[in-house]
Design a protein around this motif. Structure first.
Motif, PDB file in Angstrom:
ATOM      1  N   GLN A  93       0.837  -1.209   0.000  1.00 37.71           N
ATOM      2  CA  GLN A  93       0.000   0.000   0.000  1.00 37.71           C
ATOM      3  C   GLN A  93       0.868   1.253   0.000  1.00 37.71           C
ATOM      4  N   ALA A  94       1.942   1.250   0.775  1.00 36.00           N
ATOM      5  CA  ALA A  94       2.843   2.404   0.810  1.00 36.00           C
ATOM      6  C   ALA A  94       3.498   2.609  -0.555  1.00 36.00           C
ATOM      7  N   GLU A  95       3.889   1.523  -1.220  1.00 38.61           N
ATOM      8  CA  GLU A  95       4.503   1.626  -2.547  1.00 38.61           C
ATOM      9  C   GLU A  95       3.492   2.148  -3.569  1.00 38.61           C
ATOM     10  N   ILE A  96       2.273   1.693  -3.507  1.00 35.68           N
ATOM     11  CA  ILE A  96       1.222   2.184  -4.416  1.00 35.68           C
ATOM     12  C   ILE A  96       1.011   3.683  -4.210  1.00 35.68           C
ATOM     13  N   GLU A  97       0.967   4.090  -2.949  1.00 35.34           N
ATOM     14  CA  GLU A  97       0.772   5.517  -2.653  1.00 35.34           C
ATOM     15  C   GLU A  97       1.955   6.341  -3.148  1.00 35.34           C
ATOM     16  N   ARG A  98       3.169   5.836  -3.009  1.00 36.02           N
ATOM     17  CA  ARG A  98       4.356   6.540  -3.493  1.00 36.02           C
ATOM     18  C   ARG A  98       4.298   6.693  -5.012  1.00 36.02           C
ATOM     19  N   ARG A 100       1.599   6.695  -6.868  1.00 38.09           N
ATOM     20  CA  ARG A 100       0.526   7.655  -7.208  1.00 38.09           C
ATOM     21  C   ARG A 100       1.026   9.088  -7.101  1.00 38.09           C
ATOM     22  N   ARG A 101       1.763   9.368  -6.029  1.00 42.36           N
ATOM     23  CA  ARG A 101       2.304  10.727  -5.862  1.00 42.36           C
ATOM     24  C   ARG A 101       3.284  11.063  -6.980  1.00 42.36           C
ATOM     25  N   GLU A 104       1.359  11.727 -10.147  1.00 36.50           N
ATOM     26  CA  GLU A 104       0.725  13.055 -10.052  1.00 36.50           C
ATOM     27  C   GLU A 104       1.752  14.161 -10.313  1.00 36.50           C
TER      28      GLU A 104
END
Length: 112
Positions: A93-98, A100-101, A104
């Motif tokens: 989840q942390a890697e997915i969020e990274r 995504r940022r 963006e």
């Protein structure tokens, strides 16, 4: 006969108290303790029927100890696997969020 059962109960109690003195107990230890107490109670009751409650309690306690330890060990192993899986999920989840940022950021710069 009742004195033998009391002695077995006292030994189990002393073992439980001294065994738990080192901190929190594991599921294996808890299972072993519950199994030993339950086995001793059942063995004492069965032993009373044949006139040997102390022997019955001792045998039942040992059998319950082994069975409880095995069951507790299985539960502890399952819990450990679940903890490891949750750590992996959190890491993913942390890697997915990274990512995504990062995506963006690249969109704002017009690079993607």
């Amino acid at each position: 006969m009742r004195n033998a059962a009391k002695r077995v109960a006292l030994v189990c109690l002393i073992g439980a108290v001294t065994g738990c003195a080192g901190g929190s107990i594991t599921k294996r230890e808890a299972g072993a303790g519950i199994g030993a107490l339950g086995g001793a109670a059942a063995g004492g009751a069965i032993g009373s029927a044949v006139g040997r409650p102390g022997v019955g309690a001792a045998v039942g306690g040992l059998l319950g100890l082994g069975a409880g330890a095995l069951i507790g060990d299985q539960i502890q192993g399952t819990d450990n696997r679940q903890i490891d899986q949750q750590r992996q999920i959190d890491s993913n989840q942390a890697e997915i969020e990274r990512q995504r940022r990062e995506l963006e950021r690249l969109r704002k710069q017009g690079e993607y």
